[in-house]
Design a protein around this motif. Sequence first.
Motif, PDB file in Angstrom:
ATOM      1  N   VAL A 149       0.839  -1.200   0.000  1.00 42.76           N
ATOM      2  CA  VAL A 149       0.000   0.000   0.000  1.00 42.76           C
ATOM      3  C   VAL A 149       0.872   1.248   0.000  1.00 42.76           C
ATOM      4  CG1 VAL A 149      -1.745   1.296   1.304  1.00 42.76           C
ATOM      5  CG2 VAL A 149      -1.802  -1.213   1.301  1.00 42.76           C
ATOM      6  N   LEU A 150       0.582   2.154  -0.906  1.00 43.97           N
ATOM      7  CA  LEU A 150       1.104   3.522  -0.823  1.00 43.97           C
ATOM      8  C   LEU A 150      -0.015   4.332  -0.207  1.00 43.97           C
ATOM      9  CD1 LEU A 150       2.763   4.464  -4.243  1.00 43.97           C
ATOM     10  CD2 LEU A 150       3.860   4.462  -2.012  1.00 43.97           C
ATOM     11  N   SER A 166       5.450  13.126  -1.728  1.00 39.84           N
ATOM     12  CA  SER A 166       5.877  12.089  -0.787  1.00 39.84           C
ATOM     13  C   SER A 166       4.717  11.154  -0.472  1.00 39.84           C
ATOM     14  CB  SER A 166       6.403  12.724   0.498  1.00 39.84           C
ATOM     15  OG  SER A 166       5.368  13.398   1.177  1.00 39.84           O
ATOM     16  N   ALA A 167       5.078   9.989   0.099  1.00 32.85           N
ATOM     17  CA  ALA A 167       4.071   9.013   0.508  1.00 32.85           C
ATOM     18  C   ALA A 167       4.703   8.059   1.512  1.00 32.85           C
ATOM     19  CB  ALA A 167       3.544   8.234  -0.695  1.00 32.85           C
ATOM     20  N   ASN A 168       3.842   7.308   2.155  1.00 30.89           N
ATOM     21  CA  ASN A 168       4.246   6.208   3.027  1.00 30.89           C
ATOM     22  C   ASN A 168       3.986   4.914   2.261  1.00 30.89           C
ATOM     23  OD1 ASN A 168       4.755   5.112   5.894  1.00 30.89           O
ATOM     24  ND2 ASN A 168       2.871   4.111   5.283  1.00 30.89           N
ATOM     25  N   ILE A 169       4.816   3.916   2.497  1.00 28.05           N
ATOM     26  CA  ILE A 169       4.580   2.603   1.908  1.00 28.05           C
ATOM     27  C   ILE A 169       4.519   1.582   3.037  1.00 28.05           C
ATOM     28  CG2 ILE A 169       7.024   2.004   1.522  1.00 28.05           C
ATOM     29  CD1 ILE A 169       6.070   0.787  -1.215  1.00 28.05           C
ATOM     30  N   LEU A 212       6.581  10.825  -7.451  1.00 27.42           N
ATOM     31  CA  LEU A 212       6.938  11.140  -6.073  1.00 27.42           C
ATOM     32  C   LEU A 212       8.442  11.361  -5.966  1.00 27.42           C
ATOM     33  CD1 LEU A 212       4.685   8.632  -4.090  1.00 27.42           C
ATOM     34  CD2 LEU A 212       4.247  11.034  -4.638  1.00 27.42           C
ATOM     35  N   HIS A 213       8.832  12.066  -4.938  1.00 22.87           N
ATOM     36  CA  HIS A 213      10.249  12.329  -4.667  1.00 22.87           C
ATOM     37  C   HIS A 213      10.757  11.511  -3.485  1.00 22.87           C
ATOM     38  CE1 HIS A 213      14.027  14.417  -4.142  1.00 22.87           C
ATOM     39  NE2 HIS A 213      13.703  14.667  -2.887  1.00 22.87           N
ATOM     40  N   ARG A 214       9.862  11.235  -2.511  1.00 22.68           N
ATOM     41  CA  ARG A 214      10.271  10.566  -1.274  1.00 22.68           C
ATOM     42  C   ARG A 214       9.211   9.558  -0.850  1.00 22.68           C
ATOM     43  NH1 ARG A 214       9.579  10.976   4.217  1.00 22.68           N
ATOM     44  NH2 ARG A 214      11.457  10.784   5.470  1.00 22.68           N
ATOM     45  N   VAL A 215       9.655   8.354  -0.479  1.00 27.17           N
ATOM     46  CA  VAL A 215       8.758   7.332   0.059  1.00 27.17           C
ATOM     47  C   VAL A 215       9.356   6.858   1.376  1.00 27.17           C
ATOM     48  CG1 VAL A 215       7.735   5.061  -0.296  1.00 27.17           C
ATOM     49  CG2 VAL A 215       7.955   6.632  -2.233  1.00 27.17           C
ATOM     50  N   GLU A 216       8.524   6.828   2.404  1.00 24.79           N
ATOM     51  CA  GLU A 216       9.003   6.424   3.726  1.00 24.79           C
ATOM     52  C   GLU A 216       8.220   5.231   4.236  1.00 24.79           C
ATOM     53  OE1 GLU A 216       6.322   9.087   6.809  1.00 24.79           O
ATOM     54  OE2 GLU A 216       8.308   9.816   6.271  1.00 24.79           O
ATOM     55  N   LEU A 217       8.779   4.588   5.259  1.00 27.40           N
ATOM     56  CA  LEU A 217       8.105   3.480   5.920  1.00 27.40           C
ATOM     57  C   LEU A 217       8.550   3.433   7.366  1.00 27.40           C
ATOM     58  CD1 LEU A 217      10.384   1.049   6.362  1.00 27.40           C
ATOM     59  CD2 LEU A 217       9.992   0.726   3.935  1.00 27.40           C
ATOM     60  N   SER A 218       7.845   2.609   8.119  1.00 26.77           N
ATOM     61  CA  SER A 218       8.193   2.352   9.510  1.00 26.77           C
ATOM     62  C   SER A 218       8.225   0.844   9.686  1.00 26.77           C
ATOM     63  CB  SER A 218       7.151   2.991  10.429  1.00 26.77           C
ATOM     64  OG  SER A 218       7.515   2.824  11.778  1.00 26.77           O
ATOM     65  N   SER A 278      13.539   5.826   4.687  1.00 29.35           N
ATOM     66  CA  SER A 278      13.013   6.428   3.462  1.00 29.35           C
ATOM     67  C   SER A 278      13.965   6.190   2.303  1.00 29.35           C
ATOM     68  CB  SER A 278      12.795   7.934   3.638  1.00 29.35           C
ATOM     69  OG  SER A 278      14.039   8.611   3.650  1.00 29.35           O
ATOM     70  N   ILE A 279      13.423   6.372   1.118  1.00 28.18           N
ATOM     71  CA  ILE A 279      14.207   6.333  -0.113  1.00 28.18           C
ATOM     72  C   ILE A 279      13.757   7.519  -0.969  1.00 28.18           C
ATOM     73  CG2 ILE A 279      12.621   4.737  -1.289  1.00 28.18           C
ATOM     74  CD1 ILE A 279      15.149   3.526  -2.665  1.00 28.18           C
ATOM     75  N   LEU A 280      14.733   8.179  -1.591  1.00 24.69           N
ATOM     76  CA  LEU A 280      14.450   9.308  -2.469  1.00 24.69           C
ATOM     77  C   LEU A 280      14.505   8.838  -3.921  1.00 24.69           C
ATOM     78  CD1 LEU A 280      16.610  12.055  -0.700  1.00 24.69           C
ATOM     79  CD2 LEU A 280      14.186  11.488  -0.337  1.00 24.69           C
ATOM     80  N   GLU A 281      13.833   9.594  -4.772  1.00 24.07           N
ATOM     81  CA  GLU A 281      13.720   9.221  -6.180  1.00 24.07           C
ATOM     82  C   GLU A 281      15.081   8.962  -6.825  1.00 24.07           C
ATOM     83  OE1 GLU A 281      11.762  11.089 -10.252  1.00 24.07           O
ATOM     84  OE2 GLU A 281      12.100  12.380  -8.519  1.00 24.07           O
TER      85      GLU A 281
END
Length: 188
Positions: free
Chosen positions: A84-85, A94-97, A129-135, A175-178
């Motif tokens: 899921v994004l 940006s978004a969370n994954i 997107l430029h940035r995707v983060e997770l926990s 996180s990971i950037l584009e």
Amino acid sequence: MEKQGAVKIFEGKHIYLRAIETDDLDDYYVYLSDPTTSRFTGTQKVFSRQAAASWIETISKPDSSRVDLMIISQATGRLVGEVVLNDIDPVNRSANIRIAIAGQANQGKGCGTEAMLLMLHHAFGTLNLHRVELSVYAFNDRAIHVYEKLGFKREGVQRDCLFWDHQYYDAITMSILEHEFRKLHMPD
């Protein structure tokens, strides 16, 4: 077996991603009730079949702030998890994954890595997107290893944020950037 008329939104070597369908209820309910999956996701809710059906109805509706896709085995056509994004922010790009693989029998086979790559290609290549983060919880060494292999960087720790089985656990924000993703997964 694969569902007749199932639309493969993103296709990999061992899995494909597709939208959830109402007739996924039985498999999805089992997935939501799996204790291993619950521990890795920190889910402490107990889901009834009706609650699972209601959630399927919710995530099957178009919503510009999220993309919910089921992970399906190419070999069996069965649900093996979801990716899921969510919290998609088009202004900050940006978004969370989040991802969960259903049960121990499906874990450790590369399905999660492949699903993450497919969704990250969508995040950076289609959604711009430029940035995707997770926990991820600190006890989930296998997931942390996979995320680092994919190019995610550790950003911080949320201390004692999960209480599970009489103990507190930290969560690691990554996180990971584009440009990092492109360098690792789309070399010239």
